[in-house]
Motif scaffolding. Structure first.
Motif, PDB file in Angstrom:
ATOM      1  N   CYS A 121      48.201   8.240  56.519  1.00 14.92           N
ATOM      2  CA  CYS A 121      47.628   7.041  57.135  1.00 14.92           C
ATOM      3  C   CYS A 121      47.284   6.006  56.064  1.00 14.92           C
ATOM      4  CB  CYS A 121      46.396   7.432  57.945  1.00 14.92           C
ATOM      5  SG  CYS A 121      45.566   6.051  58.747  1.00 14.92           S
ATOM      6  N   ARG A 125      49.020   2.377  55.645  1.00 17.23           N
ATOM      7  CA  ARG A 125      48.242   1.127  55.630  1.00 17.23           C
ATOM      8  C   ARG A 125      48.650   0.270  54.444  1.00 17.23           C
ATOM      9  NH1 ARG A 125      44.804  -0.824  52.578  1.00 17.23           N
ATOM     10  NH2 ARG A 125      44.331   1.131  51.538  1.00 17.23           N
ATOM     11  N   VAL A 145      48.390   3.700  62.696  1.00 20.78           N
ATOM     12  CA  VAL A 145      47.457   3.901  63.810  1.00 20.78           C
ATOM     13  C   VAL A 145      47.615   5.313  64.370  1.00 20.78           C
ATOM     14  CG1 VAL A 145      46.853   3.121  66.132  1.00 20.78           C
ATOM     15  CG2 VAL A 145      47.377   1.442  64.342  1.00 20.78           C
TER      16      VAL A 145
END
Length: 193
Positions: A121, A125, A145
């Protein structure tokens, strides 16, 4: 939110931009391995009905992500390359001792999965914010997400099936260990390395 103790060196994105095809191949295999992990948890712990239900859904979602990445690879005129060792995961899974009760084994596997998803994650990002290819940046934003949801799900199950205080202690120790691993990574054309 992720609790990671050492953020990825932002210069890692420069490596990614110079090696997009390699990154996409590595990413595709990460998705396939995530689906395999979900299936393995079903096989190993079938008595945990709620976990089994979530892992069925997760394995489908991860294979859908695999297809999305594979479609990007073929759209670029490439084919899926060979899988290679994930040094990050190989080092990470040395943290907890082997053995212990079934519950302990389950908690350890859930914590590993949570951390791998958290790092993915965080990396997604970074890619969503820094890649010059805006279409690819948008692609990674959507996946970011999803990975955040996976991270929280695995951590929730670890806390649900294990003693909460002990699980939280183990989680913090694993985060510390992972930060040490990350000091030597962020220099390769791979999602975790």
């Amino acid at each position: 939110m992720l609790g990671l103790k050492l953020p990825t060196d932002p210069r890692w994105v420069n490596i990614v931009e110079k090696n997009i095809d390699e990154i996409l191949t590595d990413h595709a295999y990460c998705e396939q391995k995530a689906a395999s992990t979900a299936i393995s948890l079903i096989i190993s712990f079938p008595e945990y009905t709620e976990l089994v239900e979530e892992m069925i859904a997760l394995s489908r979602e991860e294979m859908a992500h695999f297809k999305m990445v594979h479609d990007r690879i073929t759209a670029r005129g490439q084919s899926l390359g060979r899988d290679r060792k994930d040094e990050y995961v190989l080092q990470l899974i040395k943290f907890f001792p082997k053995g212990g009760s079934r519950t302990t084994q389950l908690v350890h596997r859930l914590l590993y999965a949570a951390l791998i998803e958290a790092r993915s994650c965080e990396r997604f990002r970074l890619l969503s914010e820094e890649l010059e290819d805006k279409e690819l940046a948008d692609f990674y934003h959507k996946l970011m997400v999803s990975e955040a949801g996976h991270y929280t799900m695995f951590l929730k199950f670890a806390r649900q099936y294990g003693d909460r205080e002990e699980v939280d202690r183990k989680w913090q120790s694993l985060l510390d260990f992972e930060a040490e691993i990350m000091k030597d990574l962020s220099n390769k054309e791979s999602i975790h390395g």
